[in-house]
Structure formats: C-alpha cells, structure tokens
Write a protein that holds these residues in place. Structure first.
Motif, PDB file in Angstrom:
ATOM      1  N   ASN A 119      -2.552   4.175  -5.657  1.00  0.00           N
ATOM      2  CA  ASN A 119      -3.777   3.457  -5.353  1.00  0.00           C
ATOM      3  C   ASN A 119      -4.207   3.911  -3.969  1.00  0.00           C
ATOM      4  O   ASN A 119      -3.383   4.438  -3.199  1.00  0.00           O
ATOM      5  CB  ASN A 119      -3.628   1.931  -5.482  1.00  0.00           C
ATOM      6  CG  ASN A 119      -2.625   1.333  -4.517  1.00  0.00           C
ATOM      7  OD1 ASN A 119      -2.631   1.631  -3.326  1.00  0.00           O
ATOM      8  ND2 ASN A 119      -1.752   0.473  -5.027  1.00  0.00           N
ATOM      9  N   THR A 122      -8.458  -5.199   4.572  1.00  0.00           N
ATOM     10  CA  THR A 122      -7.303  -4.488   4.042  1.00  0.00           C
ATOM     11  C   THR A 122      -7.041  -4.928   2.609  1.00  0.00           C
ATOM     12  O   THR A 122      -7.517  -5.970   2.159  1.00  0.00           O
ATOM     13  CB  THR A 122      -6.035  -4.750   4.882  1.00  0.00           C
ATOM     14  OG1 THR A 122      -5.723  -6.153   4.822  1.00  0.00           O
ATOM     15  CG2 THR A 122      -6.240  -4.318   6.317  1.00  0.00           C
ATOM     16  N   VAL A 123      -6.256  -4.124   1.904  1.00  0.00           N
ATOM     17  CA  VAL A 123      -5.788  -4.468   0.565  1.00  0.00           C
ATOM     18  C   VAL A 123      -4.273  -4.326   0.566  1.00  0.00           C
ATOM     19  O   VAL A 123      -3.753  -3.233   0.843  1.00  0.00           O
ATOM     20  CB  VAL A 123      -6.417  -3.550  -0.507  1.00  0.00           C
ATOM     21  CG1 VAL A 123      -5.864  -3.894  -1.889  1.00  0.00           C
ATOM     22  CG2 VAL A 123      -7.940  -3.690  -0.498  1.00  0.00           C
ATOM     23  N   PRO A 173       0.818  -1.211   0.000  1.00  0.00           N
ATOM     24  CA  PRO A 173       0.000   0.000   0.000  1.00  0.00           C
ATOM     25  C   PRO A 173       0.857   1.270   0.000  1.00  0.00           C
ATOM     26  O   PRO A 173       2.064   1.204   0.157  1.00  0.00           O
ATOM     27  CB  PRO A 173      -0.800  -0.125   1.295  1.00  0.00           C
ATOM     28  CG  PRO A 173       0.133  -0.853   2.207  1.00  0.00           C
ATOM     29  CD  PRO A 173       0.867  -1.837   1.331  1.00  0.00           C
ATOM     30  N   GLY A 220      -2.941  -2.732   3.484  1.00  0.00           N
ATOM     31  CA  GLY A 220      -3.265  -1.319   3.671  1.00  0.00           C
ATOM     32  C   GLY A 220      -4.735  -1.143   3.991  1.00  0.00           C
ATOM     33  O   GLY A 220      -5.586  -1.895   3.514  1.00  0.00           O
ATOM     34  N   TYR A 266     -16.297   3.261  -5.478  1.00  0.00           N
ATOM     35  CA  TYR A 266     -15.023   3.758  -4.947  1.00  0.00           C
ATOM     36  C   TYR A 266     -14.289   4.654  -5.946  1.00  0.00           C
ATOM     37  O   TYR A 266     -13.650   5.637  -5.570  1.00  0.00           O
ATOM     38  CB  TYR A 266     -14.128   2.603  -4.509  1.00  0.00           C
ATOM     39  CG  TYR A 266     -13.242   2.977  -3.338  1.00  0.00           C
ATOM     40  CD1 TYR A 266     -13.796   3.202  -2.085  1.00  0.00           C
ATOM     41  CD2 TYR A 266     -11.873   3.125  -3.478  1.00  0.00           C
ATOM     42  CE1 TYR A 266     -13.000   3.565  -1.001  1.00  0.00           C
ATOM     43  CE2 TYR A 266     -11.072   3.486  -2.397  1.00  0.00           C
ATOM     44  CZ  TYR A 266     -11.643   3.706  -1.159  1.00  0.00           C
ATOM     45  OH  TYR A 266     -10.863   4.079  -0.091  1.00  0.00           O
ATOM     46  N   TRP A 304     -11.226  -5.986  -1.273  1.00  0.00           N
ATOM     47  CA  TRP A 304     -12.104  -6.403  -0.173  1.00  0.00           C
ATOM     48  C   TRP A 304     -13.259  -7.237  -0.721  1.00  0.00           C
ATOM     49  O   TRP A 304     -13.695  -7.075  -1.861  1.00  0.00           O
ATOM     50  CB  TRP A 304     -12.632  -5.183   0.587  1.00  0.00           C
ATOM     51  CG  TRP A 304     -13.490  -4.263  -0.258  1.00  0.00           C
ATOM     52  CD1 TRP A 304     -14.829  -4.381  -0.494  1.00  0.00           C
ATOM     53  CD2 TRP A 304     -13.069  -3.096  -0.975  1.00  0.00           C
ATOM     54  NE1 TRP A 304     -15.268  -3.368  -1.312  1.00  0.00           N
ATOM     55  CE2 TRP A 304     -14.208  -2.558  -1.613  1.00  0.00           C
ATOM     56  CE3 TRP A 304     -11.841  -2.441  -1.119  1.00  0.00           C
ATOM     57  CZ2 TRP A 304     -14.154  -1.414  -2.392  1.00  0.00           C
ATOM     58  CZ3 TRP A 304     -11.798  -1.300  -1.895  1.00  0.00           C
ATOM     59  CH2 TRP A 304     -12.935  -0.789  -2.522  1.00  0.00           C
ATOM     60  N   SER A 326     -11.933   3.557   8.413  1.00  0.00           N
ATOM     61  CA  SER A 326     -11.635   2.570   7.380  1.00  0.00           C
ATOM     62  C   SER A 326     -12.449   1.304   7.571  1.00  0.00           C
ATOM     63  O   SER A 326     -13.009   1.052   8.654  1.00  0.00           O
ATOM     64  CB  SER A 326     -10.138   2.241   7.372  1.00  0.00           C
ATOM     65  OG  SER A 326      -9.384   3.399   7.060  1.00  0.00           O
ATOM     66  N   TYR A 367      -4.948   2.710  -1.051  1.00  0.00           N
ATOM     67  CA  TYR A 367      -4.822   1.897   0.151  1.00  0.00           C
ATOM     68  C   TYR A 367      -3.641   2.382   0.987  1.00  0.00           C
ATOM     69  O   TYR A 367      -2.526   2.537   0.487  1.00  0.00           O
ATOM     70  CB  TYR A 367      -4.722   0.426  -0.243  1.00  0.00           C
ATOM     71  CG  TYR A 367      -5.793   0.109  -1.270  1.00  0.00           C
ATOM     72  CD1 TYR A 367      -7.135   0.306  -0.953  1.00  0.00           C
ATOM     73  CD2 TYR A 367      -5.472  -0.269  -2.574  1.00  0.00           C
ATOM     74  CE1 TYR A 367      -8.136   0.094  -1.893  1.00  0.00           C
ATOM     75  CE2 TYR A 367      -6.470  -0.488  -3.520  1.00  0.00           C
ATOM     76  CZ  TYR A 367      -7.797  -0.298  -3.173  1.00  0.00           C
ATOM     77  OH  TYR A 367      -8.791  -0.493  -4.108  1.00  0.00           O
ATOM     78  N   TYR A 427      -1.828   6.698   8.267  1.00  0.00           N
ATOM     79  CA  TYR A 427      -2.435   5.448   8.736  1.00  0.00           C
ATOM     80  C   TYR A 427      -3.258   5.643  10.014  1.00  0.00           C
ATOM     81  O   TYR A 427      -4.451   5.313  10.049  1.00  0.00           O
ATOM     82  CB  TYR A 427      -1.350   4.398   8.956  1.00  0.00           C
ATOM     83  CG  TYR A 427      -1.896   3.033   9.318  1.00  0.00           C
ATOM     84  CD1 TYR A 427      -2.344   2.162   8.332  1.00  0.00           C
ATOM     85  CD2 TYR A 427      -1.957   2.620  10.649  1.00  0.00           C
ATOM     86  CE1 TYR A 427      -2.846   0.917   8.653  1.00  0.00           C
ATOM     87  CE2 TYR A 427      -2.460   1.371  10.982  1.00  0.00           C
ATOM     88  CZ  TYR A 427      -2.903   0.517   9.981  1.00  0.00           C
ATOM     89  OH  TYR A 427      -3.396  -0.710  10.317  1.00  0.00           O
ATOM     90  N   VAL A 446      -8.515   0.603   3.978  1.00  0.00           N
ATOM     91  CA  VAL A 446      -9.366   1.154   2.917  1.00  0.00           C
ATOM     92  C   VAL A 446     -10.244   2.238   3.525  1.00  0.00           C
ATOM     93  O   VAL A 446     -11.245   1.938   4.190  1.00  0.00           O
ATOM     94  CB  VAL A 446     -10.238   0.053   2.284  1.00  0.00           C
ATOM     95  CG1 VAL A 446     -11.048   0.632   1.128  1.00  0.00           C
ATOM     96  CG2 VAL A 446      -9.382  -1.120   1.818  1.00  0.00           C
TER      97      VAL A 446
END
Length: 715
Positions: free
Chosen positions: A309, A330-331, A277, A334, A396, A377, A326, A311, A319, A336
């Motif tokens: 991106n 996570t992706v 991320p 990271g 999104y 996700w 969020s 994430y 963070y 979302v």
C-alpha cells in the motif's frame, strides 16, 4: 502607510477589471466542438485544470479514432441543459421512455442503471451499488447509441431517471394513493441529472453505430486498451503474508509436482521489513538476498508480483525524503505522498528501480488506495500541490498506476498488476481491479459491468465452503482478465479440495490452451478499444424489442423479456466469439440467453440455439461455453507456463458453425513495448464453405506458431 493603502486599492481595482470567464447561473445549452468522428467536447464555464484525464496523461489514439465512421450528434442539443450555481455545476440529459443506461463504473449487483441514485466516490465496496466503489467512472452509455464522460476529479451525484422536473415533456400522471393501486413512490422520470461540486466541468460526448462502438470510441479517446505481457495471462498464486524464500520455493515445487500451471507468484506484506505503513525495503530475515531470490525464480519461469500500500513508514529510508511532499494526514501513521508532484514521483520511482525492478520484480499489487473513510485521509486533507482530499481520493489509484507504468516503460518491459482503485483513463494501464468482497455471483456481475467503463476485473479465488464451490470459482477466474488464487490468509492451493482437483487443473490448462485467442482479444482492446470482457448488452443480436417487453413478459414469445428481468448479469462475452455462462455451487441447471444467430457448444460443436433462452444441465467438470456461428477459436497444446509458448508452437484452429468467419490472430514478443513500433504480426484467419485460409496483414519477424491444424467442429 497611506501610500501603501492607496497602492493596494489601485491593485484591487485593476484586478477587478481584468477579464474573467463569466460563470453562468442560468440554464443554457452547452456548445459542442467536434474533435474526432463521433466525438464532441464541451467546456462548461471554468473546468478545473486537474481532472481524471490529466492525471491519466494518455493521448487519444488519433489514428484509430480518425478511422471511425462519422456520426450525427445523437441527441437534440437543446435538450441537454446545464447551469452553475453556488459552486456546483448541474447537468441534465433527456431520457426516452424505452432508453436504458449502463456504466458509471464497477457495480456488483446491477447492470442497468436507470432508476438509480449514485454518488461516484472512490471507496471500498460496501455491498450496495450506490456509487461508492473501487472505480466509480463518470461515464455512461445509453441504449440509444451515445455516451458521455464527465471529466472531473470530484464526487459526482447522479440521478438516473429519478427526479421529475416541472418542465418535463412526459410528466407522470398524479394518482391518488388512497384509491389507485397503481400509485408508485417513484413516478416516471424522463431525465438524467448530475451534480458536480465545481464551477465548471469538461464533457465529452461519444456517438456510434451501436453501444459497443460508443464504448470503443471512449476507450480510444482515453488512450486505448492494453496488451498484457504473455506471462500475465498465465496462472497466479499469491502466498501467505509471512512466507519466506524457502516457503516460496516449496510453493513453486508443489505446482510443478502437481503439474498445475503457474507463471506468477505474489508476495504479500511480509516481503517488507515493516508494513501498514510500508517501508518498501526487503525483510532481511525472510529474504536475505532478494536479487538472488528473484533470479532463482526467473530461472524457473516464475515472475514476482509484490504487494504494497502506498503509505510510507517512519522507519524506512523513504520517510524523510518524501515527508516534504506529503499531505496533512497520515494513514496507519504513514505519510501520504503527493505523486502529482514531480519531486515525489522521482524519489519513489528511483527507489522502485533500484530495489524492485532492478532485481527483476515483474509488477505490483497496489492495495488500499480506495477507502475506508475511517482510516483513509479525510476530505479536509490538504496536499502540497494544492489539491484537496477529495481530488486525491478520486485519483490516487490513477497516480499509482501512472507512476509505476512509467518506470516499466523506461525499462521497455511490460508489467501486469493488481489495484484496488481506478477511474476514467485507467483503460490505458495494465492493472486489474480486485477487492475484499467475496460474493461469487456479484463478482461475475462486476466482470459484466467492467466492459462499459474501460476497466479490468478479476473474480479471484480465496476460499470455499465445498469442493464444488471451489471448482466453480476456479472456473470463473480462469475466464477473466487475471486467473488467480489469493492465498494470503490461509495458504489454499489448487489441490486444497482433492475431490475436484482434476477438474480445477483441466480448466486452468484450458485457459492456457486459449491464450492465442485471449491474447488476440487483448490486441483488439489495444488497437480498436474493444473491451475483452463485456456485457451481453454490447453483443450484436442482443437487441431488445421493447414494445414486446411492455406487451408481454412471456419468455417464449419474447426471450429478451427474461433478459430485462435478470439483466443478463451472470453471463458475458470473452472476445468476439465466446459466450461464458458461469455456474454457481448448488445449481443443477441454469438458463443461458442466446443472442440472435446460431450458437454452438464449445466442447462438442453441437448446435444449441438461436435467439432464445436455453436451460442447460450443469456438469461439474465444465464451465458452459458457447460459440457464435462462424466463430474461430485458435488454440495451442496444453502448457504449464507461458515460457513454453515459443517458436513453432503447434496451432489448432477450431471453427464453429457454417457461416463465413474471420479472426485476426495477433502475436508479438510478449514482453516489450516494441509492438508499439510495429514489431508484431497479425494474420487473418478466414473460413468459407468449409475451408480455412490464412492471410498476412502485418508482418514482422515475431511469430511463435508452427504447424497449423484446422478443426471444423461441425456436428
């Protein structure tokens, strides 16, 4: 305890007695309410408050819509049927025998959608037109002159003339497969059905004088099109992932030394201190002084576009700030962020303003907001706003567009960028879709389809197996909304194939010469909703004689029969007058379908045909371009950067054919939103009887043209 139980029972009884909307479980005809000329709205049962247009958050262009002609309701109201059951809303629209359906977002292989089964689901394109695509816009337009938007942020199942109902007005005849060779596994169907996984839905129906008029009204209802900054229409070069500021300067120097157009440099993941991320923080080893670097690029006429991106890396300063806002999944490890929440939007926007916009970054490339399922996700994900994974998946990309557009508007600075997911309502945002798929022919089909759904698409160039393929791809990207080489992986340059470099440079300069025409075409998109790149099916004179088609598929007697078989998916209109017919490698010739009316060769002015299919020999140095009778194409001298497009720029006005022609030439400051306050100039270019005139329409102090030369391209 007993008193508490009694109180709870009383409260439950009270709640059960409250008046709530009744959900119909039986088929009924929707009630339609007129909102603008030729536009009707209908709320089926209990539509969800969170929908595509609520996320896009753009008001309809009221003044432009009210200037539209009034229309009768385009279909029989009692033939549109709806019912809700088991948490699903089912829609059924009639289909006539000769009717064709277009739209449903960004498709890569087909233009006509009749006979298709789709699940409209934001995802990375997987090589099949099944509805899982970067922009599965739930809007269709019918050849009968109407269109429908299903305003729902849900996965929508679509059956376009596939299912056969028992109560069909035109049921297919049962046939014996054993003895009848005409038996078909897909019998004739006269209905278009959709399933929305919700207890209700909002519908918007559009009527018009023709399909183009329908699409214009749809675009204006969704907020109207965009006018990019002038620099956005110049040439773009995206650089390899780990380039540093010295590498970037060498890249810029190379374009200058080779005399190749360049307005935008795109920085890929390496500008972040960490990506996948992302930290959204500049890497100090590659870019020790980002503000100075950005200033240096600006002084050379270069605009910076940053890859990302969305994430958030656990190793970045964002963070901890965004963690409370969020989702549950996570992706790439990271988080979302839920950007439907004002708190999350404010945190991210303030970061962008301080570390990117504040030092002069001109825009973003927003990657991986679409799919795949294996890393994104899941639909089981939940977000702090109360949205689920499906609603977030469908919107999104829209959320990221709105978030960034807002801060550029606050700065009164137009942006132009790239994104990999969009949906209904994105017509109002300055983002062009791209992807990792790389079939040249399919890229053109996507460009053809984009105009049905309020989308912009770029057939970017990345790599090629030969010099010829490289040139053909360069030609097509130069005749698209965004002309770009994406060299993030291998560092390719316009001169990577020396044998065709001069031809590549010629077509890039031709794009720069055509900027007055292209910029005015985008102005038409903004003011009137006219898609700047669009399918031949939206062109006047491309009407199809269906009786002749059914009778005889002879291209001589009925040239549009060939259009049916080929779907005209490899040619398109750029603006009002210019027909673009891309050539693919290893093709010595190609066919071009000309609508009714005289058409002329762009380069020579020679007459080429009228309402017919022509075969042309493919020349290596040119992309085939044709201009309709009366066509007016304003052009400027060759420039390498849009910064050279300044006051007193000479203007050549090319005129084709003998018909009376009109073209509205538009100009503004090319960078701010002041045009929305009336600070722009439009002039009517008009030709009649071999003479050209220029009339003022809307005057302001902004006008970048000087000496005018009329060039009548008559052979």
């Amino acid at each position: 305890m007993k008193k508490l139980i009694i109180a709870i029972l009383i409260l439950n009884i009270f709640n059960s007695c409250e008046k709530k909307p009744k959900i119909s479980t039986e088929t009924f005809n929707p009630e339609w309410k007129a909102s603008f000329p030729g536009i009707w709205e209908s709320a089926i049962n209990q539509p969800e408050d969170f929908n595509l247009l609520s996320v896009a958050n753009k008001a309809p262009r009221i003044e432009a819509l009210n200037k539209k002609s009034t229309c009768d309701f385009p279909v029989s109201e009692n033939e549109i049927k709806v019912f809700t059951k088991n948490g699903k809303t089912i829609l059924c629209f009639p289909l006539e025998k000769e009717e064709q359906i277009y739209g449903f977002g960004l498709n890569f292989k087909t233009v006509q959608q009749r006979g298709k089964i789709l699940r409209l689901h934001v995802d990375h394109y997987g090589g099949k037109d099944d509805g899982r695509t970067h922009a599965p816009v739930p809007f269709f337009v019918s050849s009968k002159g109407y269109g429908v938007l299903i305003n729902a942020a849900r996965y929508i199942d679509v059956y376009v003339g596939t299912g056969v109902r028992v109560d069909s007005k035109n049921p297919p005849v049962a046939k014996d497969r054993n003895t009848d060779k005409s038996w078909s596994s897909q019998p004739y169907s006269d209905n278009l059905e959709m399933v929305i996984p919700a207890n209700g839905v909002e519908l918007v129906l559009f009527a018009g004088e023709n399909m183009l008029d329908v699409v214009q009204r749809f675009n204006l209802y969704c907020g109207g099109g965009v006018i990019p900054p002038k620099w956005g229409l110049g040439f773009w070069q995206r650089t390899p992932t780990l380039y540093d500021e010295n590498d970037i300067q060498n890249e810029v120097n190379g374009f200058m030394q080779k005399n190749f157009p360049l307005d935008v440099i795109g920085l890929e993941p390496g500008w972040h201190s960490k990506s996948y991320p992302c930290t959204f923080e500049w890497d100090k080893t590659r870019y020790p002084n980002p503000a100075e670097f950005s200033k240096n690029m600006s002084q050379q006429g270069i605009h910076l576009n940053l890859w990302m991106n969305p994430y958030i890396s656990p190793d970045g300063i964002l963070y901890e700030k965004l963690l409370p806002y969020s989702g549950t999944h996570t992706v790439w490890s990271g988080i979302v962020p839920d950007y439907t929440m004002p708190e999350a939007r404010k945190i991210m926007q303030e970061h962008f303003q301080k570390y990117q916009l504040g030092i002069g970054v001109s825009g973003f490339k927003m990657d991986e907001v679409d799919g795949y399922d294996r890393w994104l996700w899941s639909d089981a994900a939940q977000f702090p706003s109360g949205l689920d994974g499906e609603q977030m998946r469908q919107t999104y990309g829209l959320q990221m567009m709105t978030l960034t557009d807002e801060i550029y508007r606050q700065k009164n600075e137009r942006t132009y960028g790239l994104i990999r997911a969009a949906n209904a309502g994105s017509v109002s945002y300055p983002y062009v879709i791209y992807n990792d798929y790389y079939n040249h022919q399919d890229f053109i089909t996507a460009l053809v389809n984009s105009g049905f759904s309020g989308l912009l698409w770029t057939p970017e160039v990345r790599a090629s197996r030969s010099g010829e393929e490289w040139l053909r791809r360069m030609q097509t990207t130069c005749f698209s909304p965004l002309a770009m080489i994406n060299a993030w992986a291998d560092g390719t340059k316009p001169w990577s194939f020396p044998e065709v470099y001069e031809q590549c440079r010629d077509v890039a300069f031709l794009r720069m010469q055509l900027l007055p025409y292209l910029y005015s075409t985008f102005a038409d998109y903004y003011f009137n909703g006219t898609p700047p790149f669009r399918a031949m099916n939206l062109e006047e004179g491309f009407a199809i004689d269906w009786e002749a088609v059914e009778k005889d598929f002879d291209a001589t007697e009925n040239p549009y029969s060939e259009a049916i078989k080929n779907e005209a998916k490899d040619q398109y209109m750029m603006g009002e007058f210019l027909l673009v017919a891309p050539v693919f490698s290893m093709e010595s010739e190609r066919k071009v379908i000309l609508p009714k009316g005289n058409w002329y060769d762009f380069y020579t002015g020679e007459f080429v045909g009228n309402g017919e299919i022509i075969t042309i020999e493919n020349k290596l140095d040119k992309i085939p371009l044709f201009v309709k009778d009366g066509g007016i194409i304003p052009m400027i001298p060759k420039i390498r950067q849009t910064s050279e497009w300044t006051a007193n720029t000479p203007l050549e006005i090319r005129v084709y054919g003998n018909a009376t022609g009109n073209f509205i030439l538009y100009d503004d400051d090319g960078k701010t939103f002041n045009f929305e306050k009336g600070e722009y100039t439009t002039k009517l270019l008009k030709t009649e009887n071999g003479k050209g005139t220029i009339e003022n329409i809307h005057h302001s102090d902004v006008w970048n043209y000087g000496e005018v030369e009329w060039n009548f391209m008559i052979k």
